[in-house]
Design a protein around this motif. Structure first.
Motif, short mmCIF file in Angstrom:
data_model
loop_
_atom_site.label_atom_id
_atom_site.label_comp_id
_atom_site.label_asym_id
_atom_site.label_seq_id
_atom_site.Cartn_x
_atom_site.Cartn_y
_atom_site.Cartn_z
N GLU A 86 0.83 -1.21 0.00
CA GLU A 86 0.00 0.00 0.00
C GLU A 86 0.86 1.25 0.00
OE1 GLU A 86 -3.64 2.25 0.24
OE2 GLU A 86 -3.25 0.16 -0.24
N TYR A 87 1.95 1.24 0.76
CA TYR A 87 2.76 2.44 0.95
C TYR A 87 4.10 2.39 0.22
CZ TYR A 87 -0.86 3.19 4.36
OH TYR A 87 -2.09 3.34 4.95
N GLY A 88 4.43 1.27 -0.38
CA GLY A 88 5.63 1.19 -1.20
C GLY A 88 6.93 1.21 -0.41
N ALA A 89 6.88 0.77 0.85
CA ALA A 89 8.08 0.86 1.69
C ALA A 89 8.13 -0.28 2.69
CB ALA A 89 8.09 2.19 2.43
N LEU A 121 10.80 13.06 4.16
CA LEU A 121 9.78 12.15 3.64
C LEU A 121 10.43 11.03 2.85
CD1 LEU A 121 7.11 14.75 2.46
CD2 LEU A 121 6.75 13.03 4.24
N GLY A 122 9.77 9.90 2.78
CA GLY A 122 10.28 8.77 2.02
C GLY A 122 9.65 8.70 0.64
N MET A 123 10.42 8.21 -0.33
CA MET A 123 9.92 7.97 -1.68
C MET A 123 9.83 6.47 -1.89
SD MET A 123 8.67 9.53 -4.23
CE MET A 123 8.33 9.48 -5.99
N GLY A 124 8.61 5.96 -1.96
CA GLY A 124 8.38 4.53 -2.02
C GLY A 124 8.44 3.98 -3.43
N LEU A 150 8.63 2.72 7.76
CA LEU A 150 7.37 3.44 7.91
C LEU A 150 7.19 3.96 9.33
CD1 LEU A 150 5.03 0.99 5.97
CD2 LEU A 150 5.58 3.33 5.27
N SER A 151 6.63 5.14 9.45
CA SER A 151 6.34 5.74 10.75
C SER A 151 5.25 4.95 11.46
CB SER A 151 5.89 7.18 10.57
OG SER A 151 5.23 7.66 11.73
N ALA A 152 5.52 4.53 12.69
CA ALA A 152 4.49 3.85 13.46
C ALA A 152 3.35 4.80 13.81
CB ALA A 152 5.09 3.26 14.73
N TRP A 153 3.68 6.05 14.02
CA TRP A 153 2.65 7.02 14.39
C TRP A 153 1.76 7.38 13.21
CZ3 TRP A 153 5.54 11.27 17.75
CH2 TRP A 153 5.90 10.71 18.97
N TYR A 181 5.67 6.77 -5.28
CA TYR A 181 4.95 7.80 -4.53
C TYR A 181 5.55 7.89 -3.14
CZ TYR A 181 2.38 3.41 -3.72
OH TYR A 181 2.06 2.09 -3.48
N SER A 182 5.21 8.95 -2.44
CA SER A 182 5.83 9.24 -1.16
C SER A 182 5.17 8.46 -0.02
CB SER A 182 5.74 10.74 -0.87
OG SER A 182 4.38 11.14 -0.80
N TYR A 183 5.88 8.36 1.10
CA TYR A 183 5.32 7.74 2.30
C TYR A 183 5.84 8.47 3.53
CZ TYR A 183 9.86 5.31 2.82
OH TYR A 183 11.19 5.02 2.98
N HIS A 184 5.18 8.20 4.66
CA HIS A 184 5.59 8.79 5.93
C HIS A 184 6.69 7.93 6.54
CE1 HIS A 184 1.49 10.95 6.26
NE2 HIS A 184 2.42 11.81 5.91
#
Length: 442
Positions: free
Chosen positions: A176-179, A281-284, A184-187, A387-390
């Motif tokens: 879903e988030y590409g990472a 920010l992360g790029m997934g 990925l941020s737990a929060w 796409y980006s991810y947290h």
């Protein structure tokens, strides 16, 4: 070229805010003919501005990319779905464009592995929710993986149960988030607003929406921007071929990966909080492999088909276009670190791997595909990812810091990474473009 200190002095002296907001009759440049750029350009044009879009690719759409090399079988190599049909601006655009939609349902699913259908696996949401809740009490953000592995329940799980949970997280979260869940941020990994009404595919291609949105706009294809510079009279764009263009104001919709790469320079530097957002920010990565067969493949009439392996982390999810209408196609995905690994393969190796996965799922008699179309979004120098991810330590506030105005109102940022409420989506990109246009004109 004007020196950096001189430009900073100009920025302090010039009435940028008033000039940028005078859109009527003003010259506005837009970098990127993706959905964010198209939205911004349409809104600015309607407000009376003279708008030019500069697009490095030889096509519009950006990460909306429909390939039509198979006659009668368009395939989307970038975005595929409208996520949430109700009140979604892309739904309205699709209706305006006359683009048919095919609703899909996550409940329309089957699972296969070791040559036979298998029970649908348990979903990981309860444990992930518990991990998020526990992590929320910590003083600092942590990775989703760290939050899960800190749960007492995790320490009591058997190795097979951990492996099954990990496979579910890969399919349902990392895809879903590409990472990777360790990034990925737990929060805030899932922090986003959602439209209701289910999801839908474009049987005839997502590019119908981009083409409709681009009607009447001045778009210069093949113009790759290398530098953006503030001048006494406005903004100067320098292109890869050495040519230049000027404007009173600019909307920048470069993907996060390109902003992070430094391939495009900004003089003077961007505001520290904006640059920090870009850096953090992360790029997934989510890559696709479309397989074409001689005839519709013998799979269940379900939208989603899960590969339970072994292995379960390579080609774990498949979409069946024949669930809507018989088609000789299947679509498979890889995400996160697995996608980075597979992206280094050539097409024949990728096709062979996908075929092996299908025969592992359905048996050795499963027909061989006759062709494949494979994406490599990380290697794309005009995206550097999907796409980006947290990532850990980032959230909606990080995206708000990326979005909006810089250079005293002369430079606006938009794109899916700059959408605090709808990140990583086409509609988020579109809405961010409208927000950037509004910021320049109000």
């Amino acid at each position: 070229m004007i020196g950096r200190r001189s430009v900073m002095g100009l920025l302090a002296m010039l009435p940028f805010g008033k000039m940028a907001k005078a859109a009527g009759g003003g010259r506005i440049a837009v970098i990127g003919a993706g959905m964010a750029g198209l939205a911004a350009a349409r809104a600015l044009r309607d407000a009376g501005a003279d708008v030019t879009i500069y697009e490095a690719r030889d096509r519009i759409g950006g990460r909306v990319w429909t390939k039509r090399s198979w006659p009668g079988l368009p395939v989307d190599l970038g975005a595929s779905w409208i996520h949430g049909l109700k009140q979604n601006p892309i739904t309205a655009l699709a209706a305006e464009a006359g683009a048919p939609l095919h609703p899909t349902d996550y409940e329309s699913a089957a699972a296969f592995g070791a040559g036979r259908e298998r029970p649908y696996p348990a979903e990981p949401w309860d444990m992930l929710e518990a991990a998020q809740k526990r992590a929320g009490k910590a003083d600092a953000d942590m990775s989703l993986r760290a939050a899960v592995e800190a749960l007492p329940r995790w320490t009591k799980m058997s190795l097979p149960d951990r492996n099954a949970f990990r496979a579910a997280v890969h399919r349902m979260v990392e895809h879903e988030y590409g990472a990777d869940w360790g990034d990925l941020s737990a929060w805030f990994f899932d922090e986003a607003e959602a439209f209701g009404g289910g999801d839908a595919l474009f049987p005839h291609g997502y590019d119908q929406v981009a083409s409709h949105a681009a009607q009447g706009l001045d778009i210069r294809l093949g113009t790759k921007v290398r530098a953006v510079t503030a001048t006494r009279d406005g903004i100067r764009l320098t292109f890869a071929d050495g040519s230049e263009a000027t404007a009173d104001a600019l909307v920048c919709t470069l993907p996060l990966g390109v902003l992070q790469s430094g391939d495009v320079t900004f003089d003077p530097p961007l505001a520290p909080e904006r640059q920090a957002a870009i850096d953090s920010l992360g790029m997934g990565l989510l890559n696709k492999c479309w397989l074409r067969f001689d005839a519709p493949p013998p799979v269940p009439a379900a939208d989603w088909i899960l590969n339970l392996g072994p292995p379960a982390d390579l080609w774990p999810e498949w979409v069946n276009p024949s669930a809507a209408k018989p088609a000789p196609l299947l679509l498979a995905f890889n995400a996160g670190p697995r996608a980075d690994e597979v992206e280094a393969w050539d097409d024949s190796t990728t096709l062979a791997s996908a075929q092996d996965a299908l025969r592992g799922m359905f048996g050795s008699a499963f027909p061989a595909p006759i062709a494949a179309q494979v994406t490599r979004w990380r290697a794309d120098p005009l995206a550097y990812g999907s796409y980006s991810y947290h990532s850990v330590g980032t959230g909606a506030d990080t995206r708000r810091a990326l979005a909006g105005l810089d250079w005293d109102g002369r430079l606006a940022f938009a794109g899916e990474a700059a959408s605090p409420d709808h990140p990583s989506t086409v509609h988020g990109a579109w809405l961010s473009g409208l927000a950037a246009a509004q910021a320049l004109t109000e």
